[in-house]
Design a protein around this motif. Structure first.
Motif, PDB file in Angstrom:
ATOM      1  N   ARG A 179      30.644 -33.551 -27.601  1.00  0.00           N
ATOM      2  CA  ARG A 179      31.822 -32.768 -28.002  1.00  0.00           C
ATOM      3  C   ARG A 179      33.040 -33.556 -28.026  1.00  0.00           C
ATOM      4  N   CYS A 180      33.939 -33.351 -28.893  1.00  0.00           N
ATOM      5  CA  CYS A 180      35.345 -33.707 -29.119  1.00  0.00           C
ATOM      6  C   CYS A 180      36.121 -32.682 -28.138  1.00  0.00           C
ATOM      7  N   LYS A 181      36.898 -32.868 -27.304  1.00  0.00           N
ATOM      8  CA  LYS A 181      37.761 -32.051 -26.692  1.00  0.00           C
ATOM      9  C   LYS A 181      38.910 -31.434 -27.073  1.00  0.00           C
ATOM     10  N   ARG A 222      34.143 -34.221 -23.917  1.00  0.00           N
ATOM     11  CA  ARG A 222      33.445 -33.582 -22.609  1.00  0.00           C
ATOM     12  C   ARG A 222      32.371 -34.092 -22.466  1.00  0.00           C
ATOM     13  N   THR A 223      31.442 -33.273 -21.439  1.00  0.00           N
ATOM     14  CA  THR A 223      30.224 -33.645 -20.893  1.00  0.00           C
ATOM     15  C   THR A 223      29.250 -33.726 -22.343  1.00  0.00           C
ATOM     16  N   ILE A 224      28.254 -34.657 -22.124  1.00  0.00           N
ATOM     17  CA  ILE A 224      27.386 -34.648 -23.071  1.00  0.00           C
ATOM     18  C   ILE A 224      26.498 -33.366 -23.133  1.00  0.00           C
ATOM     19  N   LEU A 225      26.214 -33.028 -24.354  1.00  0.00           N
ATOM     20  CA  LEU A 225      25.324 -31.869 -24.741  1.00  0.00           C
ATOM     21  C   LEU A 225      24.248 -32.267 -25.571  1.00  0.00           C
ATOM     22  N   ALA A 226      23.041 -32.079 -24.997  1.00  0.00           N
ATOM     23  CA  ALA A 226      21.880 -31.940 -25.598  1.00  0.00           C
ATOM     24  C   ALA A 226      21.477 -31.096 -26.785  1.00  0.00           C
ATOM     25  N   ILE A 227      21.025 -31.471 -28.099  1.00  0.00           N
ATOM     26  CA  ILE A 227      20.955 -30.350 -28.937  1.00  0.00           C
ATOM     27  C   ILE A 227      19.557 -30.329 -29.208  1.00  0.00           C
ATOM     28  N   GLY A 228      19.168 -28.896 -28.720  1.00  0.00           N
ATOM     29  CA  GLY A 228      17.816 -28.574 -29.059  1.00  0.00           C
ATOM     30  C   GLY A 228      17.403 -27.863 -30.490  1.00  0.00           C
ATOM     31  N   LEU A 229      16.767 -28.897 -31.323  1.00  0.00           N
ATOM     32  CA  LEU A 229      16.402 -28.363 -32.735  1.00  0.00           C
ATOM     33  C   LEU A 229      14.778 -28.123 -32.991  1.00  0.00           C
ATOM     34  N   LEU A 230      14.703 -27.031 -32.721  1.00  0.00           N
ATOM     35  CA  LEU A 230      13.239 -26.315 -32.627  1.00  0.00           C
ATOM     36  C   LEU A 230      12.739 -26.443 -34.170  1.00  0.00           C
ATOM     37  N   GLY A 231      12.697 -27.567 -34.669  1.00  0.00           N
ATOM     38  CA  GLY A 231      11.959 -27.681 -36.102  1.00  0.00           C
ATOM     39  C   GLY A 231      13.094 -27.326 -36.964  1.00  0.00           C
ATOM     40  N   PRO A 290      20.516 -44.199 -26.284  1.00  0.00           N
ATOM     41  CA  PRO A 290      20.145 -43.624 -27.669  1.00  0.00           C
ATOM     42  C   PRO A 290      20.198 -44.982 -28.696  1.00  0.00           C
ATOM     43  N   LEU A 291      19.461 -44.969 -29.764  1.00  0.00           N
ATOM     44  CA  LEU A 291      19.476 -46.151 -30.446  1.00  0.00           C
ATOM     45  C   LEU A 291      20.172 -45.841 -31.890  1.00  0.00           C
ATOM     46  N   HIS A 292      20.986 -45.066 -31.932  1.00  0.00           N
ATOM     47  CA  HIS A 292      21.783 -44.864 -33.171  1.00  0.00           C
ATOM     48  C   HIS A 292      22.954 -43.620 -32.982  1.00  0.00           C
ATOM     49  N   MET A 293      23.814 -43.759 -33.726  1.00  0.00           N
ATOM     50  CA  MET A 293      24.891 -42.739 -33.433  1.00  0.00           C
ATOM     51  C   MET A 293      25.894 -42.742 -34.929  1.00  0.00           C
ATOM     52  N   GLY A 294      26.401 -41.616 -34.973  1.00  0.00           N
ATOM     53  CA  GLY A 294      27.553 -41.293 -35.937  1.00  0.00           C
ATOM     54  C   GLY A 294      28.507 -40.575 -35.426  1.00  0.00           C
ATOM     55  N   ILE A 295      29.589 -40.068 -36.296  1.00  0.00           N
ATOM     56  CA  ILE A 295      30.641 -39.389 -35.857  1.00  0.00           C
ATOM     57  C   ILE A 295      31.041 -38.153 -36.927  1.00  0.00           C
ATOM     58  N   VAL A 296      31.129 -37.076 -36.431  1.00  0.00           N
ATOM     59  CA  VAL A 296      31.573 -36.013 -37.247  1.00  0.00           C
ATOM     60  C   VAL A 296      32.860 -36.075 -38.044  1.00  0.00           C
ATOM     61  N   VAL A 297      33.053 -35.885 -39.265  1.00  0.00           N
ATOM     62  CA  VAL A 297      34.283 -36.052 -40.102  1.00  0.00           C
ATOM     63  C   VAL A 297      34.183 -34.803 -41.000  1.00  0.00           C
ATOM     64  N   LYS A 298      35.179 -34.567 -41.774  1.00  0.00           N
ATOM     65  CA  LYS A 298      35.253 -33.662 -43.009  1.00  0.00           C
ATOM     66  C   LYS A 298      35.084 -34.258 -44.151  1.00  0.00           C
ATOM     67  N   LYS A 299      34.285 -33.976 -45.203  1.00  0.00           N
ATOM     68  CA  LYS A 299      34.583 -34.572 -46.354  1.00  0.00           C
ATOM     69  C   LYS A 299      35.716 -33.939 -47.031  1.00  0.00           C
ATOM     70  N   GLY A 349      35.126 -35.433 -34.931  1.00  0.00           N
ATOM     71  CA  GLY A 349      35.300 -36.256 -33.770  1.00  0.00           C
ATOM     72  C   GLY A 349      34.149 -36.055 -32.967  1.00  0.00           C
ATOM     73  N   ASP A 350      33.325 -35.155 -33.043  1.00  0.00           N
ATOM     74  CA  ASP A 350      32.016 -35.024 -32.272  1.00  0.00           C
ATOM     75  C   ASP A 350      31.304 -36.297 -32.384  1.00  0.00           C
ATOM     76  N   LEU A 351      30.828 -36.954 -31.367  1.00  0.00           N
ATOM     77  CA  LEU A 351      29.762 -37.977 -31.300  1.00  0.00           C
ATOM     78  C   LEU A 351      28.347 -37.613 -31.566  1.00  0.00           C
ATOM     79  N   VAL A 352      27.473 -38.196 -32.419  1.00  0.00           N
ATOM     80  CA  VAL A 352      26.243 -37.606 -32.616  1.00  0.00           C
ATOM     81  C   VAL A 352      25.312 -38.851 -32.313  1.00  0.00           C
TER      82      VAL A 352
END
Length: 214
Positions: free
Chosen positions: A126-128, A3-12, A74-83, A50-53
């Motif tokens: 987000r992974c669609k 999907r379209t890129i979503l910005a995450i707003g982490l307020l602390g 962006p300078l770095h990335m990862g991918i969401v998985v399940k442990k 599958g979400d890309l961070v």
């Protein structure tokens, strides 16, 4: 498939863990309307495999080096998985300038980055689709197998030279997605993980050529 890129707003760090079940923070969603205006909204982030961070700590040095290599933040990335126990994690190569591949608890990783880099930005793509049980198991198996491997420092440094993997002629020879390596660059690892479960077409998204900005 994404999907379209979503910005995450982490307020602390304290505000990063949402009250909603299974959420791990808040997304600041930006989308264009038909009138070409930008609408913004807040929503709890419910992680999906599958979400890309994407991370940008606004490092001046790394930004300059990325520009030298022909790319940018962006300078770095990862991918969401399940442990193995089913909890969400992020598979990253070289988080926070370390030299190892790490499988990080998602609930801790996002607020930790926000706290360590107050001016930084986390963006989620987000992974669609929802992975099947077989795909989920395959992604988990891949992630566990990469955990603890080395970050490919040598190959990263080559990206700033004439020996970089990208280029019209070099790409004809080097364009490939390896699914098992002794060391990884962050974007390369994320694309390889997505390729394992067919989120990426290896003929289109070739891990060895990919930077986070792509």
């Amino acid at each position: 498939m994404l999907r379209t890129i979503l910005a995450i707003g982490l307020l602390g760090a304290a505000a990063a863990i949402a009250a909603a079940d299974d959420s791990v923070g808040y997304l600041k969603v930006e989308k264009k309307t038909s009138a070409d205006k930008v609408e913004r909204d807040l929503a709890a982030y419910m992680p999906r495999e599958g979400d890309l961070v994407f991370y940008d700590d606004r490092s001046i040095i790394w930004t300059i080096l990325f520009l030298w290599a022909g790319t940018g933040p962006p300078l770095h990335m990862g991918i969401v998985v399940k442990k193995a126990d089913g909890t969400p994690a992020i598979l990253e190569a070289g988080p926070d300038d370390t030299i190892w591949v790490s499988l990080l608890d998602l609930e801790k990783r996002l607020p930790q980055f926000a706290a360590d880099y107050p001016g930084g930005v986390i963006t989620i793509r987000r992974c669609k689709k929802e992975l099947t049980k077989e795909q989920s198991a395959a992604l988990t198996k891949f992630a566990i197998a990469q955990d603890g491997k080395r970050y490919a420092i040598g190959r990263l440094l080559l990206q700033g030279t004439c020996l970089r993997s990208r280029g019209p002629i070099r790409e004809l020879v080097l364009a490939h997605t390896f699914l098992d390596r002794d060391s990884w660059i962050c974007a390369e690892l994320a694309v390889a993980a997505g390729t394992v479960v067919k989120l990426f077409d290896s003929a289109v998204a070739r891990a060895i050529l990919t930077y986070p900005l792509d």
